[in-house]
Design a protein around this motif. Structure first.
Motif, PDB file in Angstrom:
ATOM      1  N   ALA A 148       0.835  -1.208   0.000  1.00  0.00           N
ATOM      2  CA  ALA A 148       0.000   0.000   0.000  1.00  0.00           C
ATOM      3  C   ALA A 148       0.869   1.258   0.000  1.00  0.00           C
ATOM      4  O   ALA A 148       0.599   2.230  -0.739  1.00  0.00           O
ATOM      5  N   HIS A 149       1.916   1.264   0.816  1.00  0.00           N
ATOM      6  CA  HIS A 149       2.788   2.442   0.855  1.00  0.00           C
ATOM      7  C   HIS A 149       3.594   2.564  -0.440  1.00  0.00           C
ATOM      8  O   HIS A 149       3.884   3.686  -0.889  1.00  0.00           O
ATOM      9  N   THR A 150       3.940   1.435  -1.034  1.00  0.00           N
ATOM     10  CA  THR A 150       4.612   1.490  -2.341  1.00  0.00           C
ATOM     11  C   THR A 150       3.699   2.153  -3.359  1.00  0.00           C
ATOM     12  O   THR A 150       4.106   3.058  -4.111  1.00  0.00           O
ATOM     13  N   GLY A 151       2.450   1.710  -3.376  1.00  0.00           N
ATOM     14  CA  GLY A 151       1.490   2.287  -4.311  1.00  0.00           C
ATOM     15  C   GLY A 151       1.216   3.741  -4.029  1.00  0.00           C
ATOM     16  O   GLY A 151       0.935   4.528  -4.948  1.00  0.00           O
ATOM     17  N   ASP A 152       1.333   4.140  -2.762  1.00  0.00           N
ATOM     18  CA  ASP A 152       1.065   5.524  -2.371  1.00  0.00           C
ATOM     19  C   ASP A 152       2.301   6.409  -2.539  1.00  0.00           C
ATOM     20  O   ASP A 152       2.258   7.599  -2.234  1.00  0.00           O
ATOM     21  N   GLY A 153       3.404   5.793  -2.964  1.00  0.00           N
ATOM     22  CA  GLY A 153       4.606   6.582  -3.246  1.00  0.00           C
ATOM     23  C   GLY A 153       5.511   6.816  -2.067  1.00  0.00           C
ATOM     24  O   GLY A 153       6.404   7.678  -2.122  1.00  0.00           O
ATOM     25  N   ASP A 154       5.341   6.098  -0.960  1.00  0.00           N
ATOM     26  CA  ASP A 154       6.193   6.285   0.215  1.00  0.00           C
ATOM     27  C   ASP A 154       7.100   5.059   0.333  1.00  0.00           C
ATOM     28  O   ASP A 154       6.821   4.106   1.075  1.00  0.00           O
ATOM     29  N   ALA A 155       8.213   5.086  -0.390  1.00  0.00           N
ATOM     30  CA  ALA A 155       9.113   3.939  -0.462  1.00  0.00           C
ATOM     31  C   ALA A 155       9.769   3.632   0.881  1.00  0.00           C
ATOM     32  O   ALA A 155      10.031   2.467   1.198  1.00  0.00           O
ATOM     33  N   ALA A 156      10.031   4.664   1.686  1.00  0.00           N
ATOM     34  CA  ALA A 156      10.694   4.462   2.978  1.00  0.00           C
ATOM     35  C   ALA A 156       9.818   3.641   3.915  1.00  0.00           C
ATOM     36  O   ALA A 156      10.278   2.672   4.545  1.00  0.00           O
ATOM     37  N   LYS A 157       8.535   4.024   4.000  1.00  0.00           N
ATOM     38  CA  LYS A 157       7.622   3.271   4.863  1.00  0.00           C
ATOM     39  C   LYS A 157       7.425   1.858   4.331  1.00  0.00           C
ATOM     40  O   LYS A 157       7.347   0.889   5.086  1.00  0.00           O
ATOM     41  N   ALA A 158       7.324   1.753   3.013  1.00  0.00           N
ATOM     42  CA  ALA A 158       7.158   0.435   2.404  1.00  0.00           C
ATOM     43  C   ALA A 158       8.328  -0.469   2.786  1.00  0.00           C
ATOM     44  O   ALA A 158       8.148  -1.637   3.146  1.00  0.00           O
TER      45      ALA A 158
END
Length: 460
Positions: free
Chosen positions: A435-445
Motif C-alpha cells: 500500500a505504501h509502495t502504491g502511495d509513493g512512500d518507499a521508505a515506509k514500504a
C-alpha cells in the motif's frame, strides 16, 4: 349511613388462552375483563368512600394510591375477600408478584376454589416462573375445565417431565379430541423425550382407526426415515401408495430405499419428485438433496444428476445450511466458481454469520471481485469490529483497486487485533508495504517489508 350495595367493578383479570402459552417464555400480563362482585354487605360511608377511591385510582392507573385506599378498607373489614383480590390485581400491575400471590392466597383462604382468583394466582406463579406452584394451582383449575391439562402439560415440559406431559395431552385428546396445537406440542415432547417407540405406536393406532389418513402415513415415513429404518419407511410408503398412488411423500422413502438397494435410476426419479413437490417441506427436501450430495461424493459419475437436482432445488427458498453444503461440495471438487454463488446465497440468508462472511469474502477475493469484497467486509466489520482477517481481506481488496490510502487505514486498524498469529501478521505487513509502495512512500514500504523478513526469520 350504612347500606348494602351491589356494584359492577372494572377490574383487571389475566385472560388465559388455552392455545397461547409457551412454558419457556412467560407472557406479559394482559388487561382484565369486567366482572361482578358479591354484595359488599353493610359497610360504612368511610369504607365506601375508600373503596370507590381505590377503583377510581386503579382506573387511572394510580395503582399505589389504589392499594393505599384498599389498605384502609382491609383495616375495617379484614375478612372481606374481594378486597384482597382487588389489592392483588393492583400489585400485579406494579409487578409486585410476591405481594399479589399473597393477596390471592388470602382470598382463597376466605373463599376457596374461586376460578377467577385461581386463574389470577396461576398467572402470577407463571410470571415468576415458579412452575411447582403454578402446577399446584392449575391442578385445581382442571376440576373446572379439563383443557387446563394442556397448561399443566406445558408446565411439565418446562420442567422436563416429558412423559407426564405426554400422558396429559393424550388424556385430553381422548376427552375432547385432538387439535393442531396439541399435535405440535406432542411432536416437541417426542423429540425432547427421545421416546420414538411411543410416537410410533401412537401413529400406528391413528392409522388403524383412520386408514385413509395420508398425514399419519407421512408422519410415520418421516419418523422411520429419521431413525434410519429405510425398510419400515419403504413398507409404510407402499401402504400410503395404496391410499393415494400420487402422494409425493411416498418418494421420501422410495428414494432412500432404492438408493440403498442399488436402484440408482429409481432413487433419482424419486428424488426429483421430492424436490419438485409443492407439498413437501423444505427440511425434507434438504435432507434428500444433502444425502444425494454425500452419495455423489462417493460416486462422482452421478455429478450430472446432482447438477439437475441442484437446478430444481435452486429455484426454491431454502435455508443457509444447504447452500453452505453445496458450496463445500464444489470447493472440495476444486470448482470455486460454482461454489461462490452458493456462499453468497447462504450469506444472504444469514448475513450475521461470521464464518460465512469470512469464507465469502475470501472466495470473492480469489475470484477478483474486489468491489463485492468491500461490500461484504464492510458489513462484516460493522458486526465484528475486532476480526483481523476482515481488515486484511479489506486491505487486499483495496490494494488491488489502487485505493492505497484507504488500504493503509484498514490495515493499520486491523493489525492491532492480531493475537499470536505470525503468518497473519506477515500478511498484514506485506500488504502495508504494498500500500505504501502504491502511495509513493518507499521508505515506509521498506520498513514494512523489513518486518516481514524479521518475522519470517523468527518463524524459521
Amino acid at each position: 349511613m350504612n347500606k348494602g350495595i351491589y356494584i359492577l367493578i372494572l377490574t383487571v383479570f389475566f385472560t388465559l388462552s388455552r392455545k397461547r402459552m409457551n412454558a419457556q417464555q412467560p407472557q406479559e400480563v394482559t388487561p382484565f375483563a369486567d366482572e361482578n362482585v358479591d354484595d359488599l354487605g353493610d359497610v360504612s360511608d368511610a369504607f365506601q368512600t375508600a373503596f370507590f377511591e381505590a377503583l377510581k385510582q386503579k382506573g387511572i392507573e394510580n395503582y399505589e394510591r389504589a392499594i393505599t385506599s384498599l389498605n384502609k378498607c382491609i383495616a375495617v373489614e379484614p375478612e372481606l375477600a374481594i378486597l384482597y383480590f382487588e389489592r392483588g390485581k393492583n400489585q400485579v400491575f406494579l409487578k409486585n408478584y410476591d405481594e399479589a400471590a399473597s393477596d390471592f392466597n388470602t382470598y382463597l383462604d376466605i373463599k376457596p376454589n374461586d376460578v377467577d382468583v385461581l386463574e389470577a394466582l396461576y398467572e402470577v406463579h407463571f410470571q415468576q416462573q415458579d412452575y411447582d406452584a403454578a402446577a399446584t394451582t392449575v391442578k385445581k383449575l382442571i376440576g373446572f375445565d379439563v383443557q387446563y391439562k394442556e397448561d399443566l402439560a406445558r408446565i411439565y415440559t418446562s420442567t422436563k417431565r416429558y412423559e407426564e406431559a405426554l400422558d396429559l395431552i393424550e388424556e385430553l385428546d381422548d376427552e375432547i379430541g385432538s387439535d393442531i396445537y396439541r399435535d405440535r406440542l406432542k411432536s416437541k415432547l417426542y423429540a425432547l423425550s427421545g421416546n420414538t417407540n411411543r410416537q410410533v405406536k401412537e401413529i400406528e393406532q391413528n392409522i388403524a382407526s383412520n386408514p385413509k389418513s395420508e398425514a399419519e402415513y407421512l408422519k410415520l415415513i418421516l419418523l422411520y426415515s429419521e431413525q434410519g429404518d429405510t425398510q419400515k419407511a419403504y413398507e409404510t410408503a407402499l401402504e400410503l401408495q395404496k391410499v393415494n398412488p400420487y402422494a409425493d411423500e411416498v418418494h421420501l422413502a422410495l428414494y432412500k430405499f432404492n438408493l440403498n438397494d442399488g436402484k440408482i435410476d429409481e432413487a433419482i426419479a424419486s428424488m426429483q419428485k421430492v424436490l419438485e413437490s409443492t407439498r413437501m417441506s423444505p427440511p425434507a427436501k434438504h435432507r434428500v438433496l444433502n444425502d444425494f450430495v454425500l452419495f455423489v461424493n462417493r460416486n462422482p459419475k452421478y455429478e450430472p444428476e446432482l447438477e439437475q437436482a441442484i437446478a430444481i432445488f435452486d429455484t426454491q427458498v431454502v435455508d443457509a445450511n444447504i447452500y453452505q453444503e453445496l458450496a463445500t461440495y464444489y470447493i472440495q471438487k476444486g470448482n470455486k466458481a460454482k461454489a461462490l454463488p452458493y456462499l453468497i446465497k447462504a450469506l444472504d440468508s444469514e448475513p450475521e454469520n461470521l464464518e460465512l462472511i469470512k469464507n465469502t469474502s475470501l472466495l470473492l477475493l480469489d475470484a477478483g471481485d474486489f468491489e463485492k469484497v468491500e461490500d461484504v467486509v464492510a458489513d462484516g466489520l460493522d458486526l465484528y469490529p475486532s476480526q483481523p482477517l476482515l481488515y486484511l481481506t479489506y486491505g487486499v481488496a483495496l490494494n488491488k483497486q489502487g485505493k492505497f490510502k484507504a488500504a493503509i487505514d484498514q490495515l493499520e486498524l486491523g493489525v492491532d487485533y492480531i493475537i499470536e498469529d505470525l503468518i497473519m501478521e506477515m500478511d498484514f505487513y506485506k500488504q502495508l508495504g504494498d500500500a505504501h509502495t502504491g502511495d509513493g512512500d518507499a521508505a515506509k514500504a521498506a520498513r514494512y517489508y523489513s518486518k516481514v523478513k524479521e518475522l519470517k526469520a523468527q518463524g524459521n
